[in-house]
Design an enzyme around this catalytic site. Structure first.
Site, short mmCIF file in Angstrom:
data_model
loop_
_atom_site.label_atom_id
_atom_site.label_comp_id
_atom_site.label_asym_id
_atom_site.label_seq_id
_atom_site.Cartn_x
_atom_site.Cartn_y
_atom_site.Cartn_z
N ILE A 1 0.87 -1.17 0.00
CA ILE A 1 0.00 0.00 0.00
C ILE A 1 0.91 1.23 0.00
O ILE A 1 1.70 1.44 0.93
CB ILE A 1 -0.93 -0.02 1.22
CG1 ILE A 1 -1.87 -1.23 1.15
CG2 ILE A 1 -1.70 1.28 1.35
CD1 ILE A 1 -2.77 -1.28 -0.08
N LYS B 1 -0.16 -3.68 -6.09
CA LYS B 1 -1.13 -4.08 -7.10
C LYS B 1 -2.21 -3.00 -7.14
O LYS B 1 -2.13 -2.01 -6.41
CB LYS B 1 -1.74 -5.44 -6.77
CG LYS B 1 -0.72 -6.58 -6.78
CD LYS B 1 -1.38 -7.97 -6.65
CE LYS B 1 -1.88 -8.24 -5.25
NZ LYS B 1 -2.25 -9.68 -5.04
N GLU C 1 -10.32 -0.63 -8.17
CA GLU C 1 -11.54 -1.30 -8.61
C GLU C 1 -11.96 -2.46 -7.72
O GLU C 1 -13.14 -2.74 -7.58
CB GLU C 1 -11.33 -1.76 -10.06
CG GLU C 1 -10.92 -0.54 -10.83
CD GLU C 1 -10.84 -0.65 -12.33
OE1 GLU C 1 -9.71 -0.59 -12.81
OE2 GLU C 1 -11.85 -0.78 -13.01
#
Lengths: 194, 329, 737
Positions: free
Chosen positions: C627, C699, C703
């Protein structure tokens, strides 16, 4: 009213067949600055600010009173500037989020919004902040809401629970989904001010 | 938006003087400006009546209230006398729109709010209400919002107001002034049925100005409440709504008032249910029978049948809540 | 806020068949200091640091200039004229009255509009003929001195049509349903094993049809554009210049598509999009109004022409998520292990431009099964084109799949989490490749703990609060970590500060804030010394902000540029020192299946009286690699969940059955969640580092937050009421009577 309303010209004739527009003089005090305009009476407070005065610290989201992005304070009360004809608000003191602080000296609500990350795209944000300012004043004045425990209780002060903040702020849509942080930011300020 | 001339009236007499000849009164503007922009309405002249006064709430002898036509929805909802004596009205106001809109919208303007029917608001589609004789697009089109009471193939639209549902239930009286003098019109007689000609919503005449709305007092001990069902928790028009006032003495209903929103071309007064209620026991079975007596006259279409059970449940819950509240006090 | 899962591997264990992989952040040969994986706390304020949004102060004061607010000299205002029919021909278009309105500068129709050179993108071919292809299509425009005059005049354009009707009504058994060409949206059809045998031998079978609604992005900022054709200095067509201010997810799409259509070279078009008021996929590609304004401005060269769509027009020409009708069959053995999965989806597409809401893709990666068939079909209709909307495909498919999994849990008597555990695949069921990282079970377990899942009895109707029935639901989520473009970044040292430049875009995602964080680590300098320049052509070409690919794709190129910068200029660069580099997919990445994962938990209350649903609590736990900034990441997760809640409870565009236009085309008719709908909602994540997506370890997060949310809420509604609602949204009419 911040400034006296400008006297209107005598009753004019109907618009001609060619649709000639009779303009009206409009005075607004915008974020502390007196502005004088001569406006097509169709112009909303929102369009007067954005398109005529270059005041873009108020946003157009729907133009029909369905999103809250255009919220400003008019003489201290939160209104939707898209449905307010500028001519009708002649003499009003209009406050946008730019009137509540500047990037280098943020107001308390603005500071709380940044601290709580209560924004993403930022487009609804000035309206949320003006709405919150107006909402806090309404609560201080004892105005009830749809979720108030008992509207008949006119004596108890309004307790701004998260549910109360949510209901009172529901006229300001945020599509990025910053609601939980917005409620937290407003709660911080409500507690700090009381 | 078609061009118009803007005029500002200084008082009621001046407003009346400026009326006529294609003039439209501008109050809060929340519905009018919306519709002017959509092209749903047009005006030769806009007469701004926001500075003519009529912005006070007056307490009448006997417990009634006289509400100025230009009292803002938020101010009215916050008025102590209204909150104490007519909670159903305060709740209806607070269930409507948003804080910003309530700060703008006026009492008189709310009475003249026009339908949210999607076809009424779209000038490219036929709509008899907007364009008399052009037909109703909702009949063969999107119909989930349509009326279930007093339905007519001429117009399937529903009245959108919350406030009016409460006012109709309470037998409020609209006071007007106009070219033919002053009038008092019961709220229940202000609105037209779709069958009477949907192109006009009310029985007001051109140039007539609403000055006040009178709320007659309710019998002491009467409980009242408003409940609104909507597809979003706030800031949405009613799917259905119920305004009720109930006076229960010794377990029997002495007086009952019931208004339904979101179900009819006009704010709907459920008189059949009221008749069934009055004199009967204040219990769930009697409430259900009374509501069913009203719902027997509902005529849902293919897309809005759910309004019937939702309305039935909601009306039952509101009446039961009021009876319970009365019993506890 | 970041917690550790029960020891999931922080780096993937390559499967037995996988070749050895190069460690992507191995020190470069020059010996310059190499970024390390664990960077938070190194004092740079880089990756992993909690950093306040740098554009926050400008945004909260309303002083951040969005596209419509860019200052231009003497603008003229455009208003579009749109068709009132679905299909047909314009017989006559009378502009006389419109031209008489004072202040009108131009009335544009197909008769006088400049011709386009190519029809590269059908949606942008506007005013080129008398044909009408869908209702609401632009068939003209008025440009005037004021917006009021333009709009008034536009309403006075009189059009006569030869109305040919049109096929606008979508239903699942439409005879025109067809399998789309491969490439329209992945592989439309695949089958493995023996599905019939898997179905026949099952102990449990779920066979149900699920539908999702037409949904609209509805960003708060209506698509704005200002276009200015600079007066031609001479006759040389190469000297033409077009400047556009718009709100986009990256200027490259508009630039590369407009250029050939207008007969220009890309570098003749300058596009600025500094602040974007929400996009969600809807501003990823240019839409018809862009060409409309550009053509009008061409006839008024030297004068900037401005237009912002009305909210009503936002429901006509800027795309939407197409609805789906999906049949799902889940067959399982007595232990709940899937023996066959069949997922068939059909959705409408526009004849004008194909867009496929590819709903079946997620079923190929979520659960292990020996036998599987998935098939996507489309029904071409005379309606406006759809486009990608937040988690295109995965959002729709996950509603069906994750609801069906809940139904299977009921059928088997298993806890829904346990059912998923039993069907957890060792390798990607789609490709057979090992996972780069997959921590779905850690998300489920962590979430169950934090949410208090043990309170759920699995017996509907047992928990209540007055008239409100209470229930809990869970759903899993995933979204692919795709790689679309290897793009560029430039780093320059000037005035004692570093500037990172690339054509990235901040849609509210946090790019302004986090790109300097990535650069700070790679440069080994404090983040406050790093600025970003994004949102404009002329900067190094970058991937658009889409497909959840922005941060890691941009991060790849920023890290590459930082290394190039240090190689070239060392730790003490001269003023003006600059370097650019291309970011690439980490080596070995293609050997792995790369996806983000997550789990959603919801607690709902359903009124027995009114059928209203309130989502009282929601928690999402995600596994999305590293993150980059916990603060902005949490906002983005929560934002996705909020949009998912909104889709679950409210959102549905209703088309008129005759003309195909969306009748509830405003924000009073098309409800999106308001403050009062969003109660206690939080996001969390498990520690993860995925080196095969990007050296940042990240990543995508934009979405996956929306995927599965309606299923979690619907499953909670079932748990509360015993009523299974298979059609979105969960409005009161579906829960009463």
């Amino acid at each position: 009213m911040a400034t006296p309303a400008a006297p209107l010209p005598p009753r004019p004739a109907h618009p001609g067949a060619a649709g000639r527009v009779e303009t009206v003089p409009v005075r607004l005090r915008v974020d502390g600055v007196d502005r004088e305009l001569d406006l097509d009476p169709r112009v909303s407070v929102l369009d007067a600010l954005r398109d005529r005065l270059g005041v873009t610290s108020v946003k157009k989201g729907c133009d029909h009173g369905q999103c809250g992005a255009c919220t400003v304070l008019a003489d201290g009360r939160r209104i939707l500037s898209c449905l307010a004809l500028a001519a009708s608000y002649d003499g009003a003191e209009v406050t946008t989020s730019a009137g509540l602080g500047a990037p280098d000296r943020l107001g308390d609500l603005q500071e709380a919004f940044v601290a709580r990350d209560a924004l993403q795209c930022g487009y609804c944000t000035p309206g949320q902040i003006c709405s919150a300012e107006g909402m806090l004043a309404e609560a201080r004045a004892g105005m009830p809401s749809h979720v108030s425990p008992d509207v008949r209780d006119v004596d108890s002060p309004v307790e701004l629970t998260d549910d109360e903040i949510r209901e009172r702020m529901s006229g300001n849509l945020c599509r990025c989904g910053a609601y939980v942080n917005i409620v937290a930011a407003i709660g911080d300020v409500a507690r700090a001010r009381s | 938006m078609r061009p118009f001339v803007y005029e500002r009236a200084t008082d009621v007499a001046d407003a009346l003087d400026r009326a006529g000849d294609g003039a439209v009164f501008l109050a809060g503007g929340t519905n009018l400006v919306d519709h002017l922009r959509l092209g749903v309405r047009s005006a030769e002249r806009l007469v701004d009546i926001t500075r003519i006064g009529l912005d006070e709430v007056e307490e009448l002898p006997g417990g009634g209230l006289r509400v100025g036509a230009l009292v803002r929805n938020s101010d009215l909802a916050a008025h102590p006398a209204l909150r104490r004596g007519f909670p159903v009205v305060a709740q209806a106001l607070l269930a409507g729109a948003s804080g910003q809109l309530r700060n703008m919208a006026t009492t008189g303007g709310n009475l003249l709010q026009r339908t949210r029917c999607v076809y009424f608001q779209d000038v490219t589609m036929p709509c008899t209400k907007r364009d008399p004789g052009s037909g109703c697009s909702a009949l063969e089109g999107y119909a989930a919002g349509n009326a279930i009471f007093e339905t007519s193939p001429r117009c399937m639209a529903v009245h959108p107001s919350d406030l009016c549902v409460a006012l109709v239930a309470l037998d409020a009286v609209v006071r007007t002034t106009g070219p033919a003098g002053d009038r008092e019109i019961p709220m229940t007689e202000l609105y037209r049925r779709a069958e009477d000609g949907p192109e006009t919503d009310t029985h007001l005449v051109p140039g007539e100005l609403i000055t006040h709305v009178d709320l007659p007092p309710l019998a002491p001990g009467t409980r009242s409440a408003y409940r609104k069902v909507r597809e979003r928790a706030s800031y949405a028009f009613a799917l259905v709504s119920v305004a009720a006032a109930l006076d229960v003495v010794d377990g029997r209903v002495r007086d009952a008032r019931l208004g339904f929103g979101g179900v009819c071309h006009r704010p709907f007064r459920a008189r059949r249910a009221e008749e069934a209620l009055v004199g009967g026991p204040a219990d769930a079975a009697a409430f259900a029978a009374a509501i069913d007596a009203e719902l027997a006259h509902a005529r849902p279409g293919r897309d809005n049948a759910a309004k019937v059970p939702i309305l039935r449940n909601t009306a039952l819950a509101v009446l039961a809540g009021l009876a319970d509240e009365g019993a506890r006090s | 806020m970041t917690i550790s899962p029960p020891a999931p591997p922080s780096t993937p264990t390559p499967g037995p068949d996988a070749p050895p992989v190069a460690v992507p952040d191995a020190p470069p040969a020059t010996g310059a200091p190499a970024p390390r994986r664990t960077v938070a706390g190194r004092g740079f304020g880089g990756i992993g640091s909690d950093r306040a949004r740098v554009d926050g102060p400008a945004k909260v004061t309303g002083t951040a200039p969005y596209a419509y607010e860019q200052e231009v000299e003497n603008p003229a205002y455009l208003f579009g004229v749109t068709s009132a029919i679905a299909v047909g021909r314009i017989v006559d278009i009378d502009t006389t009255q419109a031209e008489r309105v004072p202040g009108v500068l131009l009335v544009l129709t197909h008769r006088n509009a400049p011709r386009l050179r190519t029809k590269l993108m059908g949606e942008l071919v506007v005013l080129q003929s008398d044909r009408v292809r869908h209702r609401g299509e632009y068939i003209g425009a008025v440009v005037a001195q004021t917006p009021e005059a333009a709009r008034e005049a536009a309403a006075l354009v009189r059009v006569r049509y030869d109305d040919e009707g049109g096929d606008v009504d979508f239903h699942a058994d439409h005879p025109a349903a067809t399998v789309p060409k491969r490439g329209a949206a992945g592989n439309p059809r695949e089958e493995k094993g023996d599905v019939e045998a898997g179905l026949a031998g099952a102990a449990h079978l779920v066979d149900a049809t699920y539908t999702t609604a037409t949904e609209f992005h509805s960003p708060m900022e209506p698509h704005p554009i200002t276009a200015l054709w600079h007066p031609r200095p001479g006759l040389d067509p190469r000297a033409r210049r077009l400047t556009i201010y718009e709100a986009d997810q990256g200027p490259i799409a508009t630039q590369l598509i407009l250029a050939p259509m207008l007969g220009l070279l890309p570098n003749q078009i300058k596009i600025h999009s500094p602040f974007v008021g929400g996009a969600f996929g809807g501003k990823g590609m240019p839409h018809a109004h862009v060409m409309l304004v550009v053509l009008a401005a061409k006839l008024l060269a030297g004068r900037p022409v401005k237009f912002a769509l009305t909210r009503q027009q936002m429901f006509a020409t800027v795309g939407y998520r197409p609805p789906t009708a999906q049949r799902l069959r889940l067959a399982a053995d007595a232990d709940g292990r899937l023996t066959a999965v069949v997922h068939e989806s059909v959705s409408p597409t526009a004849k004008l431009a194909t867009f496929v809401e590819q709903a079946v893709g997620i079923t190929r990666v979520m659960y292990a099964t020996p036998n599987r068939r998935t098939e996507q079909r489309v029904v071409p209709l005379d309606i406006a084109p759809g486009t990608f909307m937040r988690a295109p495909g995965e959002f729709s498919g996950a509603f069906a799949l994750e609801t069906a999994m809940d139904e299977l849990a009921v059928a088997t008597g298993l806890d829904p989490i346990e059912l998923r555990r039993r069907n957890e695949p060792d390798v990607d069921p789609d490709t057979g490749k090992p996972w780069s990282t997959r921590n779905l079970l850690a998300c489920l377990d962590t979430g169950a703990d934090r949410f208090g899942w043990e309170v759920r009895t699995g017996r509907p109707g047992e928990r209540r609060d007055g008239e409100w029935l209470l229930g809990m639901g869970v759903a899993a989520a995933s979204f692919p970590a795709s790689h679309a473009l290897s793009t560029w970044a430039r780093i320059t040292f000037a005035g004692g500060r570093y500037v990172v430049e690339l054509q990235a875009s901040d849609l509210g995602t946090g790019a302004w804030t986090i790109l300097p964080q990535i650069a700070a680590d790679a440069l080994e300098v404090p983040v406050d010394l790093v600025d970003a320049r994004i949102g404009s052509t002329g900067l190094p070409v970058a991937m658009i902000a889409g497909g959840s690919m922005g941060t890691y794709t941009w991060g790849n190129s920023i890290i590459a540029a930082a290394r190039a910068f240090r190689r070239k200029h060392g730790p003490l660069p001269a003023d003006g020192a600059t370097a650019r580099a291309q970011g690439r997919l980490p080596s070995g990445a293609r050997q792995f299946a790369r996806h983000s994962f997550g789990a959603h938990f919801a607690e709902v209350a359903v009124s027995e009286v009114t059928g209203e649903v309130r989502v009282r609590r929601m928690l999402g736990v995600f596994a999305c690699g590293r993150i980059v900034n916990p603060r902005t990441a949490r906002s983005q997760f929560v934002g996705g969940m909020t949009m998912g809640l909104s889709a679950a409870l409210h959102e549905a565009g209703h088309r008129d059955p005759r003309t195909g236009h969306v009748v509830n085309h405003d924000l009073a008719g098309y409800h999106i969640a308001a403050h009062a709908d969003v109660l206690d909602l939080d996001a969390d994540w498990v520690e993860e580092f995925d080196p095969y997506v990007s050296p940042t370890g990240a990543k995508g997060i934009g979405e996956v937050g929306i995927v599965g949310v309606p299923a979690a809420i619907g499953n909670a509604i079932y748990d509360a009421t015993g009523r299974r609602v298979r059609d979105l949204p969960f409005t009161p009419d579906k829960l009463v009577g």
